[in-house]
Design an enzyme around this catalytic site. Structure first.
Site, PDB file in Angstrom:
ATOM      1  N   GLY A   1      15.313   0.644  17.950  1.00 40.91           N
ATOM      2  CA  GLY A   1      14.691   1.323  19.098  1.00 40.91           C
ATOM      3  C   GLY A   1      13.418   0.662  19.584  1.00 40.91           C
ATOM      4  N   THR A   2      12.786  -0.157  18.720  1.00 42.78           N
ATOM      5  CA  THR A   2      11.471  -0.719  19.076  1.00 42.78           C
ATOM      6  C   THR A   2      11.406  -2.205  18.689  1.00 42.78           C
TER       7      THR A   2
ATOM      8  N   ASP B   1      17.295   8.123   8.450  1.00 43.18           N
ATOM      9  CA  ASP B   1      16.179   7.637   7.627  1.00 43.18           C
ATOM     10  C   ASP B   1      16.818   6.812   6.514  1.00 43.18           C
TER      11      ASP B   1
ATOM     12  N   PHE C   1       1.702  -1.712   6.082  1.00 41.70           N
ATOM     13  CA  PHE C   1       0.319  -1.597   6.543  1.00 41.70           C
ATOM     14  C   PHE C   1      -0.545  -2.443   5.626  1.00 41.70           C
TER      15      PHE C   1
ATOM     16  N   TYR D   1       5.953 -14.300   4.011  1.00 43.12           N
ATOM     17  CA  TYR D   1       5.280 -14.086   2.721  1.00 43.12           C
ATOM     18  C   TYR D   1       6.209 -13.461   1.670  1.00 43.12           C
TER      19      TYR D   1
HETATM   20  C1  LIG Z   1      -4.127 -11.152   9.258  1.00 43.72           C
HETATM   21  C2  LIG Z   1      -3.744 -11.088  10.705  1.00 43.72           C
HETATM   22  C3  LIG Z   1      -2.399 -10.637  10.971  1.00 43.72           C
HETATM   23  C4  LIG Z   1      -2.023 -10.611  12.409  1.00 43.72           C
HETATM   24  C5  LIG Z   1      -0.673 -10.048  12.621  1.00 43.72           C
HETATM   25  C6  LIG Z   1       0.350 -10.803  11.850  1.00 43.72           C
HETATM   26  C7  LIG Z   1       1.706 -10.168  11.986  1.00 43.72           C
HETATM   27  C8  LIG Z   1       2.626 -10.733  10.946  1.00 43.72           C
HETATM   28  C9  LIG Z   1       3.573  -9.670  10.502  1.00 43.72           C
HETATM   29  C10 LIG Z   1       4.202  -9.983   9.221  1.00 43.72           C
HETATM   30  C11 LIG Z   1       5.028  -9.111   8.596  1.00 43.72           C
HETATM   31  C12 LIG Z   1       5.334  -7.833   9.124  1.00 43.72           C
HETATM   32  C13 LIG Z   1       6.092  -6.979   8.412  1.00 43.72           C
HETATM   33  C14 LIG Z   1       6.402  -5.632   8.895  1.00 43.72           C
HETATM   34  O1  LIG Z   1       7.115  -4.924   8.245  1.00 43.72           O
HETATM   35  S1  LIG Z   1       5.767  -5.109  10.394  1.00 43.72           S
HETATM   36  C15 LIG Z   1       6.571  -3.550  10.741  1.00 43.72           C
HETATM   37  C16 LIG Z   1       5.599  -2.493  10.731  1.00 43.72           C
HETATM   38  N1  LIG Z   1       6.224  -1.287  11.277  1.00 43.72           N
HETATM   39  C17 LIG Z   1       6.099  -0.109  10.690  1.00 43.72           C
HETATM   40  O2  LIG Z   1       5.446   0.053   9.681  1.00 43.72           O
HETATM   41  C18 LIG Z   1       6.813   1.023  11.375  1.00 43.72           C
HETATM   42  C19 LIG Z   1       7.074   2.205  10.495  1.00 43.72           C
HETATM   43  N2  LIG Z   1       5.885   2.658   9.817  1.00 43.72           N
HETATM   44  C20 LIG Z   1       5.605   3.988   9.551  1.00 43.72           C
HETATM   45  O3  LIG Z   1       6.362   4.872   9.903  1.00 43.72           O
HETATM   46  C21 LIG Z   1       4.361   4.323   8.778  1.00 43.72           C
HETATM   47  O4  LIG Z   1       3.371   3.375   9.041  1.00 43.72           O
HETATM   48  C22 LIG Z   1       4.625   4.368   7.241  1.00 43.72           C
HETATM   49  C23 LIG Z   1       3.302   4.752   6.525  1.00 43.72           C
HETATM   50  C24 LIG Z   1       5.123   3.027   6.709  1.00 43.72           C
HETATM   51  C25 LIG Z   1       5.695   5.406   6.905  1.00 43.72           C
HETATM   52  O5  LIG Z   1       5.456   6.628   7.515  1.00 43.72           O
HETATM   53  P1  LIG Z   1       5.662   8.026   6.701  1.00 43.72           P
HETATM   54  O6  LIG Z   1       6.929   8.026   5.995  1.00 43.72           O
HETATM   55  O7  LIG Z   1       5.387   9.114   7.682  1.00 43.72           O
HETATM   56  O8  LIG Z   1       4.537   7.933   5.583  1.00 43.72           O
HETATM   57  P2  LIG Z   1       3.177   8.747   5.400  1.00 43.72           P
HETATM   58  O9  LIG Z   1       2.317   8.640   6.577  1.00 43.72           O
HETATM   59  O10 LIG Z   1       3.534  10.090   4.876  1.00 43.72           O
HETATM   60  O11 LIG Z   1       2.511   7.884   4.219  1.00 43.72           O
HETATM   61  C26 LIG Z   1       3.166   7.703   2.990  1.00 43.72           C
HETATM   62  C27 LIG Z   1       2.126   7.318   1.946  1.00 43.72           C
HETATM   63  O12 LIG Z   1       1.502   6.083   2.362  1.00 43.72           O
HETATM   64  C28 LIG Z   1       0.073   6.289   2.472  1.00 43.72           C
HETATM   65  N3  LIG Z   1      -0.427   5.465   3.582  1.00 43.72           N
HETATM   66  C29 LIG Z   1      -0.035   5.515   4.860  1.00 43.72           C
HETATM   67  N4  LIG Z   1      -0.747   4.661   5.601  1.00 43.72           N
HETATM   68  C30 LIG Z   1      -1.632   4.068   4.780  1.00 43.72           C
HETATM   69  C31 LIG Z   1      -2.672   3.095   4.968  1.00 43.72           C
HETATM   70  N5  LIG Z   1      -2.916   2.526   6.161  1.00 43.72           N
HETATM   71  N6  LIG Z   1      -3.411   2.727   3.888  1.00 43.72           N
HETATM   72  C32 LIG Z   1      -3.172   3.262   2.661  1.00 43.72           C
HETATM   73  N7  LIG Z   1      -2.183   4.203   2.417  1.00 43.72           N
HETATM   74  C33 LIG Z   1      -1.445   4.576   3.481  1.00 43.72           C
HETATM   75  C34 LIG Z   1      -0.071   7.766   2.749  1.00 43.72           C
HETATM   76  O13 LIG Z   1      -1.375   8.203   2.462  1.00 43.72           O
HETATM   77  C35 LIG Z   1       1.014   8.337   1.860  1.00 43.72           C
HETATM   78  O14 LIG Z   1       0.605   8.349   0.519  1.00 43.72           O
HETATM   79  P3  LIG Z   1       0.019   9.717  -0.172  1.00 43.72           P
HETATM   80  O15 LIG Z   1       1.087  10.733  -0.057  1.00 43.72           O
HETATM   81  O16 LIG Z   1      -0.286   9.321  -1.567  1.00 43.72           O
HETATM   82  O17 LIG Z   1      -1.212  10.089   0.613  1.00 43.72           O
HETATM   83  N1  LIG Z   2       6.442  -8.461  14.338  1.00 43.77           N
HETATM   84  C1  LIG Z   2       6.170  -9.374  13.412  1.00 43.77           C
HETATM   85  O1  LIG Z   2       5.249 -10.187  13.547  1.00 43.77           O
HETATM   86  C2  LIG Z   2       6.998  -9.454  12.172  1.00 43.77           C
HETATM   87  C3  LIG Z   2       7.982  -8.541  11.876  1.00 43.77           C
HETATM   88  N2  LIG Z   2       8.724  -8.687  10.742  1.00 43.77           N
HETATM   89  C4  LIG Z   2       9.841  -7.794  10.472  1.00 43.77           C
HETATM   90  O2  LIG Z   2      10.561  -7.581  11.667  1.00 43.77           O
HETATM   91  C5  LIG Z   2      11.190  -6.313  11.623  1.00 43.77           C
HETATM   92  C6  LIG Z   2      10.852  -5.526  12.865  1.00 43.77           C
HETATM   93  O3  LIG Z   2       9.444  -5.288  12.916  1.00 43.77           O
HETATM   94  P1  LIG Z   2       8.715  -4.973  14.293  1.00 43.77           P
HETATM   95  O4  LIG Z   2       9.695  -4.908  15.380  1.00 43.77           O
HETATM   96  O5  LIG Z   2       7.594  -5.903  14.393  1.00 43.77           O
HETATM   97  O6  LIG Z   2       8.093  -3.541  13.991  1.00 43.77           O
HETATM   98  P2  LIG Z   2       8.527  -2.065  14.447  1.00 43.77           P
HETATM   99  O7  LIG Z   2       7.573  -1.153  13.800  1.00 43.77           O
HETATM  100  O8  LIG Z   2       8.690  -2.006  15.919  1.00 43.77           O
HETATM  101  O9  LIG Z   2       9.978  -1.899  13.804  1.00 43.77           O
HETATM  102  C7  LIG Z   2      10.246  -1.205  12.626  1.00 43.77           C
HETATM  103  C8  LIG Z   2      11.407  -0.274  12.885  1.00 43.77           C
HETATM  104  O10 LIG Z   2      11.807   0.291  11.640  1.00 43.77           O
HETATM  105  C9  LIG Z   2      12.169   1.650  11.885  1.00 43.77           C
HETATM  106  N3  LIG Z   2      11.970   2.403  10.649  1.00 43.77           N
HETATM  107  C10 LIG Z   2      10.824   2.559   9.939  1.00 43.77           C
HETATM  108  N4  LIG Z   2      11.025   3.350   8.901  1.00 43.77           N
HETATM  109  C11 LIG Z   2      12.336   3.709   8.927  1.00 43.77           C
HETATM  110  C12 LIG Z   2      13.142   4.538   8.111  1.00 43.77           C
HETATM  111  N5  LIG Z   2      12.648   5.169   7.043  1.00 43.77           N
HETATM  112  N6  LIG Z   2      14.460   4.678   8.444  1.00 43.77           N
HETATM  113  C13 LIG Z   2      14.966   4.047   9.518  1.00 43.77           C
HETATM  114  N7  LIG Z   2      14.246   3.270  10.330  1.00 43.77           N
HETATM  115  C14 LIG Z   2      12.942   3.093  10.044  1.00 43.77           C
HETATM  116  C15 LIG Z   2      11.226   2.118  12.988  1.00 43.77           C
HETATM  117  O11 LIG Z   2      11.817   3.177  13.752  1.00 43.77           O
HETATM  118  P3  LIG Z   2      11.474   4.743  13.507  1.00 43.77           P
HETATM  119  O12 LIG Z   2      10.012   4.876  13.499  1.00 43.77           O
HETATM  120  O13 LIG Z   2      12.200   5.436  14.631  1.00 43.77           O
HETATM  121  O14 LIG Z   2      12.104   5.081  12.181  1.00 43.77           O
HETATM  122  C16 LIG Z   2      11.068   0.859  13.827  1.00 43.77           C
HETATM  123  O15 LIG Z   2      11.994   0.877  14.898  1.00 43.77           O
HETATM  124  C17 LIG Z   2      10.729  -5.658  10.324  1.00 43.77           C
HETATM  125  O16 LIG Z   2      11.687  -5.891   9.313  1.00 43.77           O
HETATM  126  C18 LIG Z   2       9.475  -6.416   9.991  1.00 43.77           C
HETATM  127  O17 LIG Z   2       9.207  -6.413   8.617  1.00 43.77           O
HETATM  128  C19 LIG Z   2       8.504  -9.698   9.861  1.00 43.77           C
HETATM  129  C20 LIG Z   2       7.531 -10.612  10.094  1.00 43.77           C
HETATM  130  C21 LIG Z   2       6.725 -10.584  11.283  1.00 43.77           C
END
Ligand SMILES: CCCCCCCCC/C=C\C=C\C(=O)SCCNC(=O)CCNC(=O)[C@H](O)C(C)(C)COP(=O)(O)OP(=O)(O)OC[C@H]1O[C@@H](n2cnc3c(N)ncnc32)[C@H](O)[C@@H]1OP(=O)(O)O
Ligand SMILES: NC(=O)C1=CN([C@@H]2O[C@H](COP(=O)(O)OP(=O)(O)OC[C@H]3O[C@@H](n4cnc5c(N)ncnc54)[C@H](OP(=O)(O)O)[C@@H]3O)[C@@H](O)[C@H]2O)C=CC1
Length: 333
Positions: A66-67, A115, A147, A197
């Site tokens: 979706g994103t 999920d 994060f 990484y």
């Molecule tokens: C150095 C420069 C860099 C520049 C950019 C470079 C980019 C390169 C990218 C490389 C790799 C990227 C990889 C990726 O995967 S990017 C994709 C990222 N997208 C997402 O994360 C989308 C989905 N994310 C989420 O929904 C939330 O962020 C989630 C926290 C991962 C999950 O949400 P949810 O299930 O609702 O979880 P909770 O909010 O209940 O939290 C669970 C648990 O985690 C603790 N927590 C949450 N946030 C933080 C934080 N920022 N720091 C520390 N802890 C955190 C939270 O407190 C909960 O724990 P507890 O119950 O013990 O309190």
């Molecule tokens: N952008 C970048 O620079 C980089 C990205 N990546 C990887 O690329 C991929 C896409 O990331 P990007 O598009 O940047 O980030 P986004 O946050 O846009 O994408 C993450 C997606 O995962 C879904 N998601 C998260 N948690 C769940 C769950 N529990 N069940 C089902 N779906 C879930 C989210 O949808 P919803 O919230 O609706 O669940 C969201 O659409 C990831 O695997 C990321 O690790 C790797 C390196 C660099």
């Protein structure tokens, strides 16, 4: 004669010494050459790369479609003829994306809430998919959570949340689909999106690094085991590509973006359309001999970070003359 030579050597040594001090100052200050303008050599192309119709009669499941990058992959596959299913937690976002892409490509995109941390939800999602489209030909495990956080601040639930989404989520989707595909004797392409990484490890994103490394082990292992069922498994490791999901959680103030771009040899971030083209190729029949591959797609960032001497990019040609003179003037060890 000897005195003249010695005098010249002495003057050279003095010049070298004082220039070396200036060089030190410059290297530790900010006057080094900035790279970044080279991005003009590497313009990103946005069009779909494969011939139109490459995915006609193909069904593709994209988790997190979706994103961000998943959305771009869905748009490209749909444009190339695939019927897509996008699955994640937020149904409203999925439905909006599905409608937008369908209306542009004319091909159906289905939105299914799921999920991936919950194996029962994954099983129901696959039931729903079978009813809508049948089993898929293409599976892209793209959903993730992440994060930045010092590891000493991580709670057990924070660790569990990231590793559940990334490693367990990918495993649940892959195993559920794999079992059903095997039962139906249907081949498929599985693709996992990891990170650069996953290979090196990285501080401050330790749950993500650990889980993505696990995903890579899972996919390499299944590439070896399930080829006999017609299944291919490949991995793309993206470098930084701007998406709201990633950048809001990894660089929330934007303070690190310039330094990130400066270390990328191609001088820019990647684009969602570029990785979508690569994902489409890897998932297509043009790549039917590709399995077990790990493709780094990062503009050169990984090797740039790894090379011990790469900081010498900031030495200017004048400074090189001095360094070379110093090196050549060294006698013995
Ligand atoms: C150095 C420069 C860099 C520049 C950019 C470079 C980019 C390169 C990218 C490389 C790799 C990227 C990889 C990726 O995967 S990017 C994709 C990222 N997208 C997402 O994360 C989308 C989905 N994310 C989420 O929904 C939330 O962020 C989630 C926290 C991962 C999950 O949400 P949810 O299930 O609702 O979880 P909770 O909010 O209940 O939290 C669970 C648990 O985690 C603790 N927590 C949450 N946030 C933080 C934080 N920022 N720091 C520390 N802890 C955190 C939270 O407190 C909960 O724990 P507890 O119950 O013990 O309190
Ligand atoms: N952008 C970048 O620079 C980089 C990205 N990546 C990887 O690329 C991929 C896409 O990331 P990007 O598009 O940047 O980030 P986004 O946050 O846009 O994408 C993450 C997606 O995962 C879904 N998601 C998260 N948690 C769940 C769950 N529990 N069940 C089902 N779906 C879930 C989210 O949808 P919803 O919230 O609706 O669940 C969201 O659409 C990831 O695997 C990321 O690790 C790797 C390196 C660099």
């Amino acid at each position: 004669m000897a005195a003249r030579v010695l005098g010249r050597a002495g003057r050279l040594a003095a010049v070298v010494r004082s220039s070396a001090v200036r060089l030190q100052l410059r290297l530790h200050g900010s006057a080094g050459l900035r790279f970044g303008s080279q991005a003009s050599f590497f313009p990103p192309l946005g069009d779909a790369m494969l011939p139109s119709g490459s995915f006609n009669n193909h069904v593709a499941l994209i988790t997190g479609g979706g994103t961000g990058l998943g959305r771009a992959m869905t748009a490209t596959l749909s444009q190339l003829g695939a019927q897509c299913i996008i699955a994640s937690r937020k149904l409203d976002i999925l439905q909006r994306t599905a409608e937008e892409i369908s209306s542009q490509t004319g091909n159906k995109v289905h939105a299914v809430q799921c999920d991936v941390r919950d194996p029962q939800a994954v099983s129901q999602c696959v039931d729903q998919m079978e009813a809508l489209t049948g089993l898929p030909d293409v599976i892209i495990n793209n959903a993730a959570g992440n994060f930045v956080c010092p590891s000493e601040r991580l709670s057990p639930n924070a660790w569990k949340t990231i590793t559940d989404i990334v490693l367990n989520g990918t495993a649940f989707v892959t195993l559920e689909l794999g079992k059903r595909l095997i039962q139906n004797q249907k081949g498929a392409s599985f693709l996992a999106i990891t990170t650069i990484y996953a290979e090196s490890g990285s501080g401050f994103v330790v749950p993500s690094a650990s889980a993505k490394a696990g995903v890579e082990a899972l996919y390499k292992s299944l590439a070896a085991e399930w080829g006999r069922y017609g299944h291919r498994f490949n991995i793309i490791q993206p470098g930084p590509i701007r998406t709201k999901g990633a950048f809001s959680r990894l660089d929330p103030t934007g303070a690190f973006e310039k330094a990130t771009i400066d270390r990328i040899p191609t001088g820019r971030l990647g684009t969602p359309a570029e990785i979508a083209n690569l994902a489409a190729y890897v998932s297509s029949n043009y790549a039917s001999w590709m399995s077990g591959a790990v493709i780094r797609f990062d503009g050169g960032e990984y090797v740039s970070l790894a090379g011990e001497f790469n900081e010498l990019r900031s030495v200017t040609p004048d400074q090189w003359k001095i360094l070379e003179a110093m090196i050549r003037n060294t006698k013995g060890s």
